[in-house]
Design a protein around this motif. Structure first.
Motif, PDB file in Angstrom:
ATOM      1  N   GLU A   6     -56.381  41.462   0.914  1.00 50.08           N
ATOM      2  CA  GLU A   6     -57.299  40.699   1.758  1.00 50.08           C
ATOM      3  C   GLU A   6     -56.899  40.810   3.227  1.00 50.08           C
ATOM      4  N   LYS A   7     -57.919  40.917   4.104  1.00 53.10           N
ATOM      5  CA  LYS A   7     -57.649  40.960   5.544  1.00 53.10           C
ATOM      6  C   LYS A   7     -58.114  39.655   6.170  1.00 53.10           C
ATOM      7  N   PRO A   8     -57.434  39.220   7.247  1.00 51.96           N
ATOM      8  CA  PRO A   8     -57.843  37.978   7.909  1.00 51.96           C
ATOM      9  C   PRO A   8     -59.119  38.185   8.722  1.00 51.96           C
ATOM     10  N   VAL A   9     -59.961  37.158   8.713  1.00 50.15           N
ATOM     11  CA  VAL A   9     -61.211  37.173   9.476  1.00 50.15           C
ATOM     12  C   VAL A   9     -61.261  35.878  10.270  1.00 50.15           C
ATOM     13  N   GLU A  10     -61.389  35.999  11.591  1.00 50.75           N
ATOM     14  CA  GLU A  10     -61.459  34.811  12.447  1.00 50.75           C
ATOM     15  C   GLU A  10     -62.913  34.423  12.654  1.00 50.75           C
ATOM     16  N   GLN A  11     -63.181  33.112  12.539  1.00 53.45           N
ATOM     17  CA  GLN A  11     -64.523  32.591  12.748  1.00 53.45           C
ATOM     18  C   GLN A  11     -64.440  31.424  13.722  1.00 53.45           C
ATOM     19  N   PRO A  12     -65.379  31.311  14.658  1.00 57.91           N
ATOM     20  CA  PRO A  12     -65.358  30.191  15.608  1.00 57.91           C
ATOM     21  C   PRO A  12     -65.444  28.856  14.856  1.00 57.91           C
ATOM     22  N   ASP A  13     -64.679  27.874  15.340  1.00 57.33           N
ATOM     23  CA  ASP A  13     -64.691  26.562  14.680  1.00 57.33           C
ATOM     24  C   ASP A  13     -65.624  25.581  15.382  1.00 57.33           C
ATOM     25  N   GLY A  14     -66.327  26.025  16.416  1.00 55.54           N
ATOM     26  CA  GLY A  14     -67.280  25.171  17.113  1.00 55.54           C
ATOM     27  C   GLY A  14     -66.662  24.298  18.198  1.00 55.54           C
ATOM     28  N   GLN A  15     -65.340  24.387  18.370  1.00 55.03           N
ATOM     29  CA  GLN A  15     -64.673  23.580  19.379  1.00 55.03           C
ATOM     30  C   GLN A  15     -63.809  24.431  20.303  1.00 55.03           C
ATOM     31  N   GLY A  16     -64.145  25.697  20.401  1.00 58.55           N
ATOM     32  CA  GLY A  16     -63.423  26.591  21.294  1.00 58.55           C
ATOM     33  C   GLY A  16     -62.287  27.356  20.637  1.00 58.55           C
ATOM     34  N   GLY A  17     -61.963  27.019  19.418  1.00 67.39           N
ATOM     35  CA  GLY A  17     -60.896  27.708  18.684  1.00 67.39           C
ATOM     36  C   GLY A  17     -61.485  28.574  17.585  1.00 67.39           C
ATOM     37  N   HIS A  18     -60.675  28.866  16.612  1.00 71.84           N
ATOM     38  CA  HIS A  18     -61.154  29.663  15.485  1.00 71.84           C
ATOM     39  C   HIS A  18     -60.433  29.241  14.202  1.00 71.84           C
ATOM     40  N   ALA A  19     -61.095  29.514  13.107  1.00 77.15           N
ATOM     41  CA  ALA A  19     -60.521  29.283  11.781  1.00 77.15           C
ATOM     42  C   ALA A  19     -60.325  30.644  11.138  1.00 77.15           C
ATOM     43  N   VAL A  20     -59.261  30.784  10.369  1.00 76.99           N
ATOM     44  CA  VAL A  20     -58.979  32.055   9.712  1.00 76.99           C
ATOM     45  C   VAL A  20     -59.305  31.932   8.229  1.00 76.99           C
ATOM     46  N   SER A  21     -60.099  32.878   7.748  1.00 76.98           N
ATOM     47  CA  SER A  21     -60.355  32.995   6.319  1.00 76.98           C
ATOM     48  C   SER A  21     -59.989  34.430   5.941  1.00 76.98           C
TER      49      SER A  21
END
Length: 99
Positions: A6-21
């Motif tokens: 699995e590779k990491p995928v960054e997604q915006p968290d809506g507050q200027g940061g990101h969440a990693v899935s």
């Protein structure tokens, strides 16, 4: 042992940061060899970290920061080196963390 790579995928968290899935990119067969185990204490929480050496066929898309999983287990890929007379194998350092 069959592992899902699995590779990491960054997604915006809506507050200027990101969440990693993580997104699956393939299945690999690897031989795991335990190297070390230790306990890390942070505040009142202790966790066990086991380090493994994984031997697998060469793939150009495997890199540190990815992870390999199987049901109930997650191995973080910390380092990857090419091995073998023709460079057709990889040796990866994996860490498994358990609470």
């Amino acid at each position: 042992m069959r592992l899902t790579l699995e590779k990491p995928v960054e997604q915006p968290d809506g507050q200027g940061g990101h969440a990693v899935s993580y997104q699956a990119v393939g299945i690999v067969h690897a031989r795991l060899e335990p190297v070390s185990a230790g306990e890390e204490i942070s505040g009142a929480t202790a966790r066990t970290i086991t380090t493994f050496r994984a031997y697998l066929r060469y793939r150009a898309d495997i890199a540190a920061g990815m992870r390999a999983t199987r049901p109930g287990r997650i191995f973080m890929i910390r380092a990857v080196i090419r091995s073998g007379a023709r460079g057709c194998y990889l040796i990866a350092t994996l860490e498994e963390e358990k609470p």
